[in-house]
Scaffold this motif. Sequence first.
Motif, short mmCIF file in Angstrom:
data_model
loop_
_atom_site.label_atom_id
_atom_site.label_comp_id
_atom_site.label_asym_id
_atom_site.label_seq_id
_atom_site.Cartn_x
_atom_site.Cartn_y
_atom_site.Cartn_z
N GLY A 295 -5.77 62.38 0.29
CA GLY A 295 -4.98 63.59 0.13
C GLY A 295 -5.49 64.48 -0.99
N VAL A 296 -6.84 64.59 -1.11
CA VAL A 296 -7.44 65.37 -2.18
C VAL A 296 -8.39 66.40 -1.59
CG1 VAL A 296 -7.26 63.51 -3.87
CG2 VAL A 296 -9.32 63.69 -2.45
N PRO A 297 -8.61 67.53 -2.28
CA PRO A 297 -9.61 68.50 -1.82
C PRO A 297 -11.01 67.94 -2.00
CG PRO A 297 -8.15 69.46 -3.49
CD PRO A 297 -7.91 67.99 -3.49
N VAL A 298 -11.91 68.29 -1.07
CA VAL A 298 -13.25 67.73 -1.10
C VAL A 298 -14.29 68.79 -0.76
CG1 VAL A 298 -12.47 65.41 -0.44
CG2 VAL A 298 -13.19 67.04 1.34
N ASN A 299 -15.51 68.54 -1.23
CA ASN A 299 -16.70 69.27 -0.80
C ASN A 299 -17.48 68.39 0.16
OD1 ASN A 299 -16.27 71.48 -2.52
ND2 ASN A 299 -17.25 70.41 -4.21
N ALA A 300 -18.02 69.00 1.19
CA ALA A 300 -18.99 68.33 2.05
C ALA A 300 -20.39 68.70 1.55
CB ALA A 300 -18.82 68.77 3.50
N VAL A 301 -21.30 67.74 1.59
CA VAL A 301 -22.67 67.97 1.12
C VAL A 301 -23.65 67.32 2.09
CG1 VAL A 301 -21.83 67.88 -1.27
CG2 VAL A 301 -22.86 65.84 -0.27
N GLY A 302 -24.93 67.67 1.97
CA GLY A 302 -25.96 66.95 2.69
C GLY A 302 -26.53 67.66 3.91
N LEU A 303 -27.69 68.30 3.74
CA LEU A 303 -28.43 68.93 4.83
C LEU A 303 -27.58 69.95 5.58
CD1 LEU A 303 -30.63 66.03 6.23
CD2 LEU A 303 -31.14 67.69 4.42
N ILE A 304 -26.80 70.71 4.84
CA ILE A 304 -26.08 71.86 5.41
C ILE A 304 -26.99 73.07 5.19
CG2 ILE A 304 -24.01 73.29 5.27
CD1 ILE A 304 -22.63 70.78 3.99
N THR A 305 -27.57 73.59 6.26
CA THR A 305 -28.61 74.62 6.11
C THR A 305 -28.32 75.91 6.85
OG1 THR A 305 -29.86 73.75 8.00
CG2 THR A 305 -30.37 72.83 5.83
N ARG A 306 -27.35 75.91 7.76
CA ARG A 306 -27.09 77.09 8.58
C ARG A 306 -25.71 77.65 8.28
NH1 ARG A 306 -27.10 74.88 14.09
NH2 ARG A 306 -27.10 77.04 14.81
N PRO A 307 -25.58 78.97 8.19
CA PRO A 307 -24.28 79.57 7.90
C PRO A 307 -23.17 79.11 8.82
CG PRO A 307 -25.99 81.22 7.70
CD PRO A 307 -26.66 79.99 8.27
N GLU A 308 -23.48 79.00 10.11
CA GLU A 308 -22.43 78.61 11.05
C GLU A 308 -21.97 77.17 10.82
OE1 GLU A 308 -26.33 78.92 13.51
OE2 GLU A 308 -25.40 79.88 11.75
N GLU A 309 -22.86 76.32 10.33
CA GLU A 309 -22.47 74.95 10.00
C GLU A 309 -21.48 74.95 8.84
OE1 GLU A 309 -26.73 72.77 11.15
OE2 GLU A 309 -26.27 73.32 9.09
N ALA A 310 -21.80 75.70 7.79
CA ALA A 310 -20.92 75.78 6.63
C ALA A 310 -19.55 76.33 7.02
CB ALA A 310 -21.56 76.64 5.55
N ALA A 311 -19.56 77.38 7.84
CA ALA A 311 -18.29 77.98 8.26
C ALA A 311 -17.45 77.01 9.08
CB ALA A 311 -18.57 79.25 9.06
N GLU A 312 -18.09 76.29 9.99
CA GLU A 312 -17.35 75.35 10.84
C GLU A 312 -16.73 74.23 10.02
OE1 GLU A 312 -15.63 73.27 13.95
OE2 GLU A 312 -16.32 75.35 13.82
N ILE A 313 -17.46 73.73 9.02
CA ILE A 313 -16.95 72.64 8.19
C ILE A 313 -15.68 73.07 7.49
CG2 ILE A 313 -17.41 71.35 6.06
CD1 ILE A 313 -20.39 71.33 6.98
N VAL A 314 -15.68 74.26 6.90
CA VAL A 314 -14.52 74.72 6.13
C VAL A 314 -13.41 75.22 7.05
CG1 VAL A 314 -13.73 76.35 4.38
CG2 VAL A 314 -15.95 75.25 4.13
#
Length: 362
Positions: A295-314
């Motif tokens: 139940g905590v806020p998190v960052n995802a990391v690791g071979l995130i290279t494309r804008p659409e990938e970052a947007a989809e994760i968040v």
Amino acid sequence: MAAEKLFTPVEIRGVQFRNRLWVSPMCQYSVEQWDGVPTAWHLAHLGSFARGGAGLVMTEATAVSPEGRITNWDTGIWNDAQAEAWRDIVAFVHAQGVPAAMQLAHAGRKASTYREWSGKGTQAVEDGGWETVAPSAVAFDGYVPPRELTGDEIRGIVADFAAAARRAVDAGFDALEIHGAHGYLVHQFLSPLSNLRTDEYGGSLENRARFLLEIVRTVRAETGDGVPLLVRLSATDWVEGGWNLEDTVTVAGWAAAEGADWFDISSGGLVPAASIPVKPLYQVGFATAVRSGAGVPVNAVGLITRPEEAAEIVDSGAADAVMVAREFLRDPHFALRAAHELGVELDYWPPQYTRAKWRRER
């Protein structure tokens, strides 16, 4: 593609972050004087990301003591000269409208090594290296075995983290991160593969987590309520019988109760021979599990290279923000480019660069 959340501001303990696309800590091994003092390289390196639209800029792993450095070429925050040098870097980052964070670190048994373009393995004492320390006298494969820390020495390192946190905040840093991942000292205490102690810092999960929790508690007490505190954790050692995702979820919850606000969820680093299925987004599921389980806020990391990938994760809720390293190295303006590709208009383009802004009407 929609990017409703990636470029939406977020606030932690009163500190505003203009988007959720953050710069991950990246070792530079560029302190040529071996004194831990950041240089013009660090100003240009970190400043470029702030100028390039990032929501948070974080330093490389910065040692809380001389013995805590990975290499002689690392930055430090154990004395006032280092803090003063960091002050100018922070000021530039702030001038671009970006909060600055420092990652506080101790390398433990992975200390006193060469940077990759200067040598391999442990740097011998006669060549400028030093004796390494760890929870137990268990070597990282290929390195010189460390000396086991005494209880008093462990508590002394906790105090080093608190003193370093104070210097960092006094130098202007807005947020701090405790490095508890990638096989460095905190991770060495957490994993049963590297922690064979039989005292209050070894054995049960509660005991192995004690060192981290004491650091979180002490840093929070030292810096007060206004400083966001992040913790980076490796979700798994990728080895049977090692640190695992269930442990990570549990300890993240304990750390949050002691005053940590946000968690970067990575993996690996403790065992060099671990078989890791590296591929794009391979660690995102770990972040999601910690977010849900603790139940905590998190960052995802690791071979995130494309804008659409970052947007989809968040946007999907898999993580609350993303931290990007290598893509920012390839393109320090990755955040500005991502916004353009995702159809998001930003009002924080540097005015000196607006003539180069992409124009959709062409």
